[in-house]
Design a protein around this motif. Structure first.
Motif, PDB file in Angstrom:
ATOM      1  N   GLU A   1       0.819  -1.209   0.000  1.00  0.00           N
ATOM      2  CA  GLU A   1       0.000   0.000   0.000  1.00  0.00           C
ATOM      3  C   GLU A   1       0.858   1.266   0.000  1.00  0.00           C
ATOM      4  O   GLU A   1       0.523   2.260  -0.630  1.00  0.00           O
ATOM      5  CB  GLU A   1      -0.911  -0.026   1.227  1.00  0.00           C
ATOM      6  N   ARG A   2       2.004   1.201   0.703  1.00  0.00           N
ATOM      7  CA  ARG A   2       2.874   2.368   0.804  1.00  0.00           C
ATOM      8  C   ARG A   2       4.320   1.967   0.526  1.00  0.00           C
ATOM      9  O   ARG A   2       4.705   0.799   0.689  1.00  0.00           O
ATOM     10  CB  ARG A   2       2.768   3.005   2.203  1.00  0.00           C
ATOM     11  N   ASP A   3       5.148   2.950   0.138  1.00  0.00           N
ATOM     12  CA  ASP A   3       6.558   2.706  -0.148  1.00  0.00           C
ATOM     13  C   ASP A   3       7.436   2.713   1.099  1.00  0.00           C
ATOM     14  O   ASP A   3       8.602   2.333   1.043  1.00  0.00           O
ATOM     15  CB  ASP A   3       7.087   3.770  -1.129  1.00  0.00           C
ATOM     16  N   ASP A   4       6.904   3.161   2.224  1.00  0.00           N
ATOM     17  CA  ASP A   4       7.667   3.242   3.459  1.00  0.00           C
ATOM     18  C   ASP A   4       7.970   1.832   3.967  1.00  0.00           C
ATOM     19  O   ASP A   4       7.063   1.092   4.381  1.00  0.00           O
ATOM     20  CB  ASP A   4       6.865   4.022   4.503  1.00  0.00           C
TER      21      ASP A   4
ATOM     22  N   LYS B   1      -1.083  -2.468   3.848  1.00  0.00           N
ATOM     23  CA  LYS B   1      -1.628  -3.727   3.360  1.00  0.00           C
ATOM     24  C   LYS B   1      -0.909  -4.197   2.099  1.00  0.00           C
ATOM     25  O   LYS B   1      -0.445  -3.393   1.305  1.00  0.00           O
ATOM     26  CB  LYS B   1      -3.116  -3.562   3.051  1.00  0.00           C
ATOM     27  N   LYS B   2      -0.864  -5.499   1.950  1.00  0.00           N
ATOM     28  CA  LYS B   2      -0.376  -6.073   0.703  1.00  0.00           C
ATOM     29  C   LYS B   2      -1.488  -5.978  -0.344  1.00  0.00           C
ATOM     30  O   LYS B   2      -2.602  -6.447  -0.128  1.00  0.00           O
ATOM     31  CB  LYS B   2       0.043  -7.532   0.905  1.00  0.00           C
ATOM     32  N   LEU B   3      -1.177  -5.353  -1.482  1.00  0.00           N
ATOM     33  CA  LEU B   3      -2.175  -5.133  -2.526  1.00  0.00           C
ATOM     34  C   LEU B   3      -2.205  -6.265  -3.548  1.00  0.00           C
ATOM     35  O   LEU B   3      -3.167  -6.389  -4.309  1.00  0.00           O
ATOM     36  CB  LEU B   3      -1.902  -3.811  -3.241  1.00  0.00           C
TER      37      LEU B   3
END
Length: 464
Positions: free
Chosen positions: A351-354, A360-362
């Protein structure tokens, strides 16, 4: 030449490409074995076992999936189940030996039957999914078949026209079978030994392992890997899915070029196909024998009495293409008829690059990797019916390089060059656009990679 003859000549040229042969082995980016094809709607779902790149004997941790709609361009769908982390589908498994699977469709679900090791002995588990791509879940939480019998492996499952399902299996000994309940995850009766009459058949037809059960035109068929070693493909016929069976000889004789074999047989778009494997890719670089196998396919022909015409050993040309590929939709880079040098990989999308808080895993992304100078991908029978002016390519640049876009041959005409000018962006996907010369008609498409070191990762392409 008049207009009618010109049109006929163009049609012949189109069909020459439209029905061109591809290559055996059909998968080059990984070592694959034990083909289990499932023809479902307009797609072949090819479930396979997987030999690791460094395998000497059998080193098999997971099961793979490849798909095709034309029998020559195969898309790598990645690992769909396994026996070790992070893909441990069967928690009860010992954690190694993911052997020959088969997947069948029933009641809107997909049932993947898998042999592996449980408490030091072979067992057969079953995992269930709502779609052919997975995820597959072990609903039983224990093996479907476990008898401390070393021959309990290589399952094949068949659902008859009356709805009754059967499972056959067995290696290095007799072939066993049982009925399955309607739930497809429990046995409906006692385990029996298949009665196969080998009278009058050659010794190379003898049963060894890897059975495959199917029906065609009121005849029931049982094929198997025959007479180890080397192994060919033997088969028998019956009027009943439970036998007795009469061996009819071999579909393919054993050949010293391959110690093993394993049949998977389907009908698809009006043709019959037999899948198996050889060691051709491994033997390009290795002189000794290692268990690093590669799946092949040939078209199969029935005689009027239902017997099967014997095939020679796996050809290098494989089967003819059914249909063409559309270049104007987004095509995965891991869809290919042939390749050299490259590998494929799957990584999660978050969900995010951080990295400390990804969310969440997309989903997952499959892509082509391990790309070096001179490597290439060939996509067969691409139909440029509308011409083209440019191509978009989704790239993750490592050291950078370029992609030569060629047609018809690896060193064929260059119709465009995509320059990957950036470097040090191996964790950033970008879409680049390259101008291309207008192409018309059906052509084999080559992406030839040039540069130094590790060039880039390649996700998808699309012509405009």
């Amino acid at each position: 030449m008049n207009t009618t003859l010109k049109g006929f000549a163009c049609l012949l040229a189109l069909f020459a490409c439209f029905y061109g042969n591809a290559h055996n082995p059909i998968i080059q980016t990984k070592y694959t074995a034990d083909p289990a094809p499932l023809a479902y709607n307009d797609t072949v779902y090819l479930y396979t076992s997987h030999d690791e790149d460094n395998a000497e004997r059998f080193v098999m941790q997971n099961w793979m999936l490849y798909t095709s709609t034309d029998m020559v361009n195969w898309t790598d769908r990645g690992i769909i189940a396994g026996v070790s982390e992070p893909y441990k589908t069967f928690k009860w498994a010992d954690g190694h030996s993911a052997w020959a699977p088969q997947c069948v469709a029933r009641h809107g679900k997909f049932y993947l039957y898998c042999p592996t090791i449980y408490q030091g002995k072979m067992a057969i588990g079953v995992a269930v999914s709502n779609n052919p791509y997975g995820p597959f879940v072990d609903e039983l939480g224990k093996p479907l078949i476990y008898r401390s019998n070393p021959g309990d492996y290589d399952p094949t499952v068949f659902v008859d026209d009356d709805g009754q399902a059967y499972i056959y299996w067995g290696g290095n000994g007799p072939c066993y079978f049982a009925k399955l309940n309607d739930d497809m995850i429990s046995l409906a009766g006692d385990i029996q030994v298949a009665s196969i009459d080998f009278t009058g058949t050659p010794p190379e037809a003898a049963y060894t392992e890897g059975p495959w059960l199917w029906k065609k035109n009121k005849h029931y068929y049982l094929a198997w890997a025959s007479r180890c070693c080397p192994e060919g493909i033997g088969y028998a016929m019956s009027d009943s899915p439970t036998g007795p069976w009469k061996c009819k000889g071999t579909i393919m004789d054993p050949d010293k070029r391959s110690s093993g074999n394993h049949p998977g047989i389907i009908d698809f778009k009006g043709n019959s196909y037999v899948f198996g494997f050889n060691y051709a890719i491994m033997k390009q670089t290795m002189a000794k024998h290692y268990e690093r196998r590669s799946i092949c396919v040939e078209q199969m022909t029935y005689n009027a009495d239902g017997t099967i015409q014997k095939l020679p050993w796996w050809s290098t040309t494989g089967v003819k293409q059914i249909g063409t590929l559309d270049p104007y939709r987004q095509n995965e880079a891991e869809t290919m008829a042939y390749s050299e040098g490259v590998k494929t990989d799957k990584l999660p999308v978050w969900e995010r690059d951080d990295i400390w808080n990804r969310g969440k895993k997309l989903g997952d992304i499959m892509f082509v990797t391990a790309i070096h100078n001179g490597d290439y991908i060939m996509v067969q029978g691409v139909n440029f019916s509308k011409g083209c002016s440019s191509v978009d390519l989704r790239i993750e640049s490592l050291y950078g390089g370029k992609i030569e876009i060629r047609i018809d041959k690896q060193d064929g005409p260059v119709v465009g060059i995509a320059n990957v000018a950036t470097s040090g962006e191996g964790d950033i996907w970008k879409t680049i656009t390259a101008k291309v010369k207008s192409i018309k008609g059906v052509h084999d498409l080559y992406f030839v990679f040039k540069g130094e070191k590790d060039l880039f990762n390649f996700d998808w392409w699309q012509f405009k």
